[in-house]
Design a protein around this motif. Sequence first.
Motif, PDB file in Angstrom:
ATOM      1  N   ALA A 108       3.049 -39.453 -37.596  1.00 12.42           N
ATOM      2  CA  ALA A 108       4.084 -38.732 -38.344  1.00 12.42           C
ATOM      3  C   ALA A 108       4.748 -37.663 -37.482  1.00 12.42           C
ATOM      4  O   ALA A 108       5.977 -37.498 -37.510  1.00 12.42           O
ATOM      5  CB  ALA A 108       3.482 -38.098 -39.600  1.00 12.42           C
ATOM      6  N   PHE A 109       3.966 -36.951 -36.701  1.00 11.54           N
ATOM      7  CA  PHE A 109       4.487 -35.898 -35.822  1.00 11.54           C
ATOM      8  C   PHE A 109       5.489 -36.464 -34.824  1.00 11.54           C
ATOM      9  O   PHE A 109       6.591 -35.941 -34.669  1.00 11.54           O
ATOM     10  CB  PHE A 109       3.310 -35.227 -35.093  1.00 11.54           C
ATOM     11  CG  PHE A 109       3.714 -34.159 -34.115  1.00 11.54           C
ATOM     12  CD1 PHE A 109       3.916 -32.852 -34.532  1.00 11.54           C
ATOM     13  CD2 PHE A 109       3.871 -34.457 -32.760  1.00 11.54           C
ATOM     14  CE1 PHE A 109       4.273 -31.865 -33.617  1.00 11.54           C
ATOM     15  CE2 PHE A 109       4.227 -33.474 -31.847  1.00 11.54           C
ATOM     16  CZ  PHE A 109       4.427 -32.173 -32.284  1.00 11.54           C
ATOM     17  N   VAL A 110       5.108 -37.545 -34.157  1.00  9.20           N
ATOM     18  CA  VAL A 110       5.978 -38.125 -33.129  1.00  9.20           C
ATOM     19  C   VAL A 110       7.187 -38.814 -33.778  1.00  9.20           C
ATOM     20  O   VAL A 110       8.300 -38.741 -33.257  1.00  9.20           O
ATOM     21  CB  VAL A 110       5.183 -39.070 -32.201  1.00  9.20           C
ATOM     22  CG1 VAL A 110       6.078 -39.685 -31.149  1.00  9.20           C
ATOM     23  CG2 VAL A 110       4.038 -38.308 -31.530  1.00  9.20           C
ATOM     24  N   ALA A 111       6.987 -39.442 -34.923  1.00  7.84           N
ATOM     25  CA  ALA A 111       8.114 -40.058 -35.644  1.00  7.84           C
ATOM     26  C   ALA A 111       9.159 -39.005 -35.977  1.00  7.84           C
ATOM     27  O   ALA A 111      10.366 -39.252 -35.841  1.00  7.84           O
ATOM     28  CB  ALA A 111       7.622 -40.753 -36.912  1.00  7.84           C
ATOM     29  N   ASP A 112       8.726 -37.827 -36.389  1.00  3.04           N
ATOM     30  CA  ASP A 112       9.661 -36.736 -36.678  1.00  3.04           C
ATOM     31  C   ASP A 112      10.452 -36.343 -35.435  1.00  3.04           C
ATOM     32  O   ASP A 112      11.655 -36.107 -35.512  1.00  3.04           O
ATOM     33  CB  ASP A 112       8.918 -35.511 -37.199  1.00  3.04           C
ATOM     34  CG  ASP A 112       8.742 -35.512 -38.700  1.00  3.04           C
ATOM     35  OD1 ASP A 112       9.296 -36.400 -39.376  1.00  3.04           O
ATOM     36  OD2 ASP A 112       8.042 -34.611 -39.201  1.00  3.04           O
ATOM     37  N   ALA A 120       8.324 -47.500 -37.792  1.00  3.95           N
ATOM     38  CA  ALA A 120       8.936 -47.754 -36.485  1.00  3.95           C
ATOM     39  C   ALA A 120       8.080 -47.176 -35.361  1.00  3.95           C
ATOM     40  O   ALA A 120       7.898 -47.812 -34.319  1.00  3.95           O
ATOM     41  CB  ALA A 120      10.342 -47.167 -36.437  1.00  3.95           C
ATOM     42  N   MET A 121       7.539 -45.978 -35.576  1.00  9.76           N
ATOM     43  CA  MET A 121       6.691 -45.368 -34.543  1.00  9.76           C
ATOM     44  C   MET A 121       5.418 -46.176 -34.346  1.00  9.76           C
ATOM     45  O   MET A 121       4.937 -46.327 -33.217  1.00  9.76           O
ATOM     46  CB  MET A 121       6.370 -43.915 -34.894  1.00  9.76           C
ATOM     47  CG  MET A 121       5.625 -43.183 -33.790  1.00  9.76           C
ATOM     48  SD  MET A 121       6.399 -43.241 -32.148  1.00  9.76           S
ATOM     49  CE  MET A 121       7.905 -42.318 -32.433  1.00  9.76           C
ATOM     50  N   LYS A 122       4.876 -46.725 -35.419  1.00  9.58           N
ATOM     51  CA  LYS A 122       3.691 -47.581 -35.281  1.00  9.58           C
ATOM     52  C   LYS A 122       4.009 -48.809 -34.431  1.00  9.58           C
ATOM     53  O   LYS A 122       3.192 -49.229 -33.622  1.00  9.58           O
ATOM     54  CB  LYS A 122       3.156 -47.995 -36.648  1.00  9.58           C
ATOM     55  CG  LYS A 122       2.433 -46.877 -37.369  1.00  9.58           C
ATOM     56  CD  LYS A 122       1.919 -47.333 -38.716  1.00  9.58           C
ATOM     57  CE  LYS A 122       1.211 -46.186 -39.413  1.00  9.58           C
ATOM     58  NZ  LYS A 122       0.745 -46.564 -40.752  1.00  9.58           N
ATOM     59  N   ILE A 123       5.206 -49.375 -34.615  1.00  7.30           N
ATOM     60  CA  ILE A 123       5.625 -50.499 -33.773  1.00  7.30           C
ATOM     61  C   ILE A 123       5.669 -50.046 -32.313  1.00  7.30           C
ATOM     62  O   ILE A 123       5.149 -50.715 -31.424  1.00  7.30           O
ATOM     63  CB  ILE A 123       6.998 -51.038 -34.207  1.00  7.30           C
ATOM     64  CG1 ILE A 123       6.890 -51.749 -35.563  1.00  7.30           C
ATOM     65  CG2 ILE A 123       7.575 -52.003 -33.147  1.00  7.30           C
ATOM     66  CD1 ILE A 123       8.231 -52.080 -36.215  1.00  7.30           C
ATOM     67  N   ARG A 124       6.267 -48.883 -32.063  1.00  6.65           N
ATOM     68  CA  ARG A 124       6.394 -48.363 -30.687  1.00  6.65           C
ATOM     69  C   ARG A 124       5.016 -48.146 -30.070  1.00  6.65           C
ATOM     70  O   ARG A 124       4.808 -48.420 -28.883  1.00  6.65           O
ATOM     71  CB  ARG A 124       7.171 -47.048 -30.706  1.00  6.65           C
ATOM     72  CG  ARG A 124       7.269 -46.355 -29.394  1.00  6.65           C
ATOM     73  CD  ARG A 124       8.223 -47.082 -28.476  1.00  6.65           C
ATOM     74  NE  ARG A 124       7.542 -47.424 -27.256  1.00  6.65           N
ATOM     75  CZ  ARG A 124       7.844 -48.434 -26.471  1.00  6.65           C
ATOM     76  NH1 ARG A 124       8.803 -49.236 -26.750  1.00  6.65           N
ATOM     77  NH2 ARG A 124       7.176 -48.671 -25.394  1.00  6.65           N
ATOM     78  N   LEU A 125       4.092 -47.630 -30.845  1.00  2.80           N
ATOM     79  CA  LEU A 125       2.752 -47.326 -30.342  1.00  2.80           C
ATOM     80  C   LEU A 125       1.834 -48.540 -30.318  1.00  2.80           C
ATOM     81  O   LEU A 125       0.679 -48.424 -29.901  1.00  2.80           O
ATOM     82  CB  LEU A 125       2.129 -46.188 -31.175  1.00  2.80           C
ATOM     83  CG  LEU A 125       2.838 -44.844 -31.085  1.00  2.80           C
ATOM     84  CD1 LEU A 125       2.244 -43.863 -32.078  1.00  2.80           C
ATOM     85  CD2 LEU A 125       2.780 -44.289 -29.673  1.00  2.80           C
ATOM     86  N   GLY A 126       2.336 -49.667 -30.792  1.00  3.24           N
ATOM     87  CA  GLY A 126       1.529 -50.879 -30.799  1.00  3.24           C
ATOM     88  C   GLY A 126       0.455 -50.879 -31.870  1.00  3.24           C
ATOM     89  O   GLY A 126      -0.555 -51.568 -31.754  1.00  3.24           O
ATOM     90  N   LEU A 127       0.666 -50.120 -32.932  1.00  3.83           N
ATOM     91  CA  LEU A 127      -0.312 -50.024 -34.012  1.00  3.83           C
ATOM     92  C   LEU A 127       0.034 -50.931 -35.176  1.00  3.83           C
ATOM     93  O   LEU A 127      -0.639 -50.912 -36.189  1.00  3.83           O
ATOM     94  CB  LEU A 127      -0.391 -48.575 -34.516  1.00  3.83           C
ATOM     95  CG  LEU A 127      -0.772 -47.531 -33.453  1.00  3.83           C
ATOM     96  CD1 LEU A 127      -0.672 -46.131 -34.034  1.00  3.83           C
ATOM     97  CD2 LEU A 127      -2.164 -47.805 -32.923  1.00  3.83           C
ATOM     98  N   SER A 128       1.099 -51.689 -35.047  1.00  4.07           N
ATOM     99  CA  SER A 128       1.557 -52.516 -36.155  1.00  4.07           C
ATOM    100  C   SER A 128       1.850 -53.924 -35.683  1.00  4.07           C
ATOM    101  O   SER A 128       2.102 -54.199 -34.563  1.00  4.07           O
ATOM    102  CB  SER A 128       2.785 -51.851 -36.745  1.00  4.07           C
ATOM    103  OG  SER A 128       3.463 -52.694 -37.611  1.00  4.07           O
TER     104      SER A 128
END
Length: 128
Positions: A108-112, A120-128
């Motif tokens: 959430a912090f980085v997505a902000d 979208a951030m989970k996709i970027r981080l490879g968590l999704s």
Amino acid sequence: MQLKASTLPAGVSGEIRPDGAGGFVIKVNRHDSSRRQRFTIAHEIAHYLLHRDQIGMGISDDALYRSSLSDAREAEANRLAADLLMPANAVQVEVDNARQLQVEDIVAFVADKFEVSEAAMKIRLGLS
């Protein structure tokens, strides 16, 4: 290329279609959050850059970024969209910053920071 905020059918986040004048138009669902719209626009631009020859009469992407294209092509568009909005080096700097600040919800912090959805951030981080 044109970009239009439109009311799209339920469950459709965006689409890219020929505009009839030799170019393309991207429509993004005006009812989605601005963060979701940003990712949708990047995703549709990725289709243009990667799959222009396969757009045909158009590609509509649902809320999970699925379309009539193969899952592999949708994954390619998602990866490029993530790279455009959230460059890996810049994301790593913010992840490190979040850890240093002992942030509980790093996603959430980085997505902000990048004004994107947590999905979208989970996709970027490879968590999704």
